[in-house]
Every structure is written in structure tokens, then in C-alpha cells.
Design a protein around this motif. Structure first.
Motif, PDB file in Angstrom:
ATOM      1  N   PRO A 118      31.937  34.445  35.651  1.00  0.00           N
ATOM      2  CA  PRO A 118      32.937  33.372  35.515  1.00  0.00           C
ATOM      3  C   PRO A 118      34.287  33.697  36.149  1.00  0.00           C
ATOM      4  O   PRO A 118      35.105  32.808  36.349  1.00  0.00           O
ATOM      5  CB  PRO A 118      33.110  33.212  33.996  1.00  0.00           C
ATOM      6  CG  PRO A 118      31.970  33.903  33.373  1.00  0.00           C
ATOM      7  CD  PRO A 118      31.490  34.933  34.347  1.00  0.00           C
ATOM      8  N   PHE A 119      34.510  34.969  36.477  1.00  0.00           N
ATOM      9  CA  PHE A 119      35.808  35.396  36.984  1.00  0.00           C
ATOM     10  C   PHE A 119      35.810  35.755  38.464  1.00  0.00           C
ATOM     11  O   PHE A 119      36.831  36.179  38.986  1.00  0.00           O
ATOM     12  CB  PHE A 119      36.302  36.607  36.192  1.00  0.00           C
ATOM     13  CG  PHE A 119      36.347  36.356  34.723  1.00  0.00           C
ATOM     14  CD1 PHE A 119      37.320  35.525  34.171  1.00  0.00           C
ATOM     15  CD2 PHE A 119      35.394  36.912  33.882  1.00  0.00           C
ATOM     16  CE1 PHE A 119      37.347  35.278  32.813  1.00  0.00           C
ATOM     17  CE2 PHE A 119      35.421  36.660  32.522  1.00  0.00           C
ATOM     18  CZ  PHE A 119      36.393  35.842  31.987  1.00  0.00           C
ATOM     19  N   LEU A 120      34.701  35.607  39.130  1.00  0.00           N
ATOM     20  CA  LEU A 120      34.632  36.088  40.505  1.00  0.00           C
ATOM     21  C   LEU A 120      35.422  35.234  41.480  1.00  0.00           C
ATOM     22  O   LEU A 120      35.980  35.744  42.440  1.00  0.00           O
ATOM     23  CB  LEU A 120      33.183  36.240  40.951  1.00  0.00           C
ATOM     24  CG  LEU A 120      32.465  37.370  40.213  1.00  0.00           C
ATOM     25  CD1 LEU A 120      31.012  37.427  40.631  1.00  0.00           C
ATOM     26  CD2 LEU A 120      33.134  38.707  40.449  1.00  0.00           C
ATOM     27  N   TYR A 121      35.493  33.947  41.245  1.00  0.00           N
ATOM     28  CA  TYR A 121      36.326  33.122  42.106  1.00  0.00           C
ATOM     29  C   TYR A 121      37.785  33.408  41.741  1.00  0.00           C
ATOM     30  O   TYR A 121      38.128  33.446  40.557  1.00  0.00           O
ATOM     31  CB  TYR A 121      35.997  31.633  41.930  1.00  0.00           C
ATOM     32  CG  TYR A 121      36.660  30.769  42.972  1.00  0.00           C
ATOM     33  CD1 TYR A 121      36.127  30.687  44.250  1.00  0.00           C
ATOM     34  CD2 TYR A 121      37.835  30.081  42.698  1.00  0.00           C
ATOM     35  CE1 TYR A 121      36.744  29.922  45.225  1.00  0.00           C
ATOM     36  CE2 TYR A 121      38.457  29.313  43.668  1.00  0.00           C
ATOM     37  CZ  TYR A 121      37.902  29.238  44.934  1.00  0.00           C
ATOM     38  OH  TYR A 121      38.512  28.487  45.898  1.00  0.00           O
ATOM     39  N   PRO A 122      38.656  33.629  42.711  1.00  0.00           N
ATOM     40  CA  PRO A 122      40.010  34.108  42.386  1.00  0.00           C
ATOM     41  C   PRO A 122      40.976  33.059  41.833  1.00  0.00           C
ATOM     42  O   PRO A 122      42.166  33.343  41.701  1.00  0.00           O
ATOM     43  CB  PRO A 122      40.509  34.652  43.734  1.00  0.00           C
ATOM     44  CG  PRO A 122      39.734  33.920  44.752  1.00  0.00           C
ATOM     45  CD  PRO A 122      38.389  33.618  44.139  1.00  0.00           C
ATOM     46  N   ALA A 127      43.186  38.153  34.692  1.00  0.00           N
ATOM     47  CA  ALA A 127      43.959  39.322  34.265  1.00  0.00           C
ATOM     48  C   ALA A 127      43.515  40.551  35.058  1.00  0.00           C
ATOM     49  O   ALA A 127      42.331  40.678  35.395  1.00  0.00           O
ATOM     50  CB  ALA A 127      43.754  39.561  32.774  1.00  0.00           C
ATOM     51  N   PRO A 128      44.426  41.439  35.346  1.00  0.00           N
ATOM     52  CA  PRO A 128      44.063  42.670  36.062  1.00  0.00           C
ATOM     53  C   PRO A 128      43.008  43.459  35.285  1.00  0.00           C
ATOM     54  O   PRO A 128      43.065  43.552  34.055  1.00  0.00           O
ATOM     55  CB  PRO A 128      45.381  43.455  36.134  1.00  0.00           C
ATOM     56  CG  PRO A 128      46.456  42.444  35.901  1.00  0.00           C
ATOM     57  CD  PRO A 128      45.849  41.380  35.038  1.00  0.00           C
ATOM     58  N   GLY A 129      42.038  43.991  36.002  1.00  0.00           N
ATOM     59  CA  GLY A 129      41.026  44.853  35.387  1.00  0.00           C
ATOM     60  C   GLY A 129      39.827  44.138  34.784  1.00  0.00           C
ATOM     61  O   GLY A 129      38.897  44.800  34.322  1.00  0.00           O
ATOM     62  N   GLU A 133      36.295  46.045  34.095  1.00  0.00           N
ATOM     63  CA  GLU A 133      35.802  46.196  32.719  1.00  0.00           C
ATOM     64  C   GLU A 133      34.418  45.575  32.553  1.00  0.00           C
ATOM     65  O   GLU A 133      33.566  46.125  31.856  1.00  0.00           O
ATOM     66  CB  GLU A 133      36.786  45.590  31.712  1.00  0.00           C
ATOM     67  CG  GLU A 133      37.962  46.473  31.417  1.00  0.00           C
ATOM     68  CD  GLU A 133      37.573  47.831  30.853  1.00  0.00           C
ATOM     69  OE1 GLU A 133      36.775  47.905  29.893  1.00  0.00           O
ATOM     70  OE2 GLU A 133      38.060  48.841  31.404  1.00  0.00           O
ATOM     71  N   ALA A 134      34.206  44.439  33.188  1.00  0.00           N
ATOM     72  CA  ALA A 134      32.897  43.786  33.097  1.00  0.00           C
ATOM     73  C   ALA A 134      31.818  44.682  33.710  1.00  0.00           C
ATOM     74  O   ALA A 134      30.728  44.832  33.127  1.00  0.00           O
ATOM     75  CB  ALA A 134      32.923  42.427  33.789  1.00  0.00           C
TER      76      ALA A 134
END
Length: 175
Positions: A118-122, A127-129, A133-134
Motif C-alpha cells: 500500500p505504500f509503494l506509490y510515493p 513516513a520515513p522507514g 520496516e515492512a
């Protein structure tokens, strides 16, 4: 197996989540059962090349955003309970390692799961990291499973696929 042989295939990959194809628990426990399964394949003119654990592998690491969408990949007994679903998926991978050994095959194929997807598109900015972490968590979940596979002489190939955290060469290297 007959259909595959009739279309010129020499081998088949068995989807291990489908009880119509293989009883994974029984295959992990019984070499005799595995010999019967191999016999059916051979009788139909193909060999078993590997087990597929794509759906179970996907459920090893799912971001909560996708809980409802992927619940149907697991049995009803663990649906609606992400922790139980993940435990089931991990157990399935372990069973597949033992089943592969009993079948005399040394490889299987899978997905890694989707904690970071879910976070790959910028956008929107993350949040940084978050990605790091994933992937750290993805590795922590898979390392014990990779050990079981290795202990059973099975190599696993991960399909790089959109919707999985390992979707290209760079993300596979991160994993």
C-alpha cells in the motif's frame, strides 16, 4: 494430469491450497499417499514438478488494508481473524515442505505477501522507514519458513508480481 499431458505438457505444478488436487496435511504425513499422487500423474503421462503455495504465501504477510479482500484465500475457520489466518498460512508452508520431500520434489513456488504494497506509490508521502520496516518484518516472517524448507531439501522460487512486496528485481533484493 490427463488434460496437461493431452496438451503436450511433461509436468504439472500442483496448487497446494486446493484439496481437490492434493490433501496437503496428508501429503506431509504420508509417503504412501504421495506415491499414490505421483502415480496418478505418471499414469496420465506427466510428472509433478513442484507444489504451489501462492495463496498461502500471500497470507504470510498481509497489510491490514487487504484483510477483507484476501480472507477468502483461507479456510472459513480462520477468516476474520488475521492472526489465525497468518498462523494457518505459515503452517501450510511448513506442511508443503514436508509434502514436497515426501513427493521427492525439491522445489516449490510462492508469493511473499504484501506488507509494504500500500505504500509503494510515493503519493501520498509515507513516513520515513515504512518500507524498510515492512521488509524487515517480511524477512522475520519468512526466515523460519525458509529454514523448514531448507531442512526438507526444498528450494522456493518467489514469483515477482504486482500486489506482492517482491514485484521486481529491486524489491526481491530488499527481501
Amino acid at each position: 494430469a490427463g488434460w496437461a499431458a493431452g496438451h503436450g505438457y511433461a509436468g504439472v505444478q500442483i496448487p497446494s491450497w486446493d484439496g481437490r488436487m492434493i490433501d496437503l496435511k496428508k501429503a506431509a504425513e504420508s509417503k504412501t499417499y504421495c506415491d499414490e499422487v505421483k502415480g496418478v500423474a505418471k499414469q496420465n503421462g506427466v510428472e509433478i514438478t513442484e507444489l504451489s503455495t501462492h495463496l498461502q504465501g500471500h497470507l504470510v504477510a498481509i497489510h491490514p488494508t487487504y484483510d477483507e479482500a484476501v480472507d477468502g484465500f483461507a479456510p472459513a475457520s480462520v477468516q476474520g481473524n488475521p492472526k489465525a489466518r497468518q498462523e494457518w498460512a505459515c503452517e501450510q508452508i511448513k506442511l508443503s515442505a514436508k509434502a514436497s520431500k515426501n513427493l521427492g520434489i525439491t522445489r516449490q513456488v510462492s508469493f511473499t505477501g504484501a506488507l509494504a504494497w500500500p505504500f509503494l506509490y510515493p503519493w501520498p508521502p509515507r513516513a520515513p522507514g515504512v518500507i524498510e520496516e515492512a521488509f524487515k518484518e517480511l524477512g522475520a516472517r519468512w526466515k523460519p519458513l525458509l529454514n523448514v524448507l531448507q531442512d526438507n531439501g526444498v528450494k522456493i522460487g518467489f514469483e515477482l508480481h504486482p500486489g506482492e512486496d517482491t514485484f521486481d528485481g529491486a524489491t526481491f533484493e530488499m527481501f
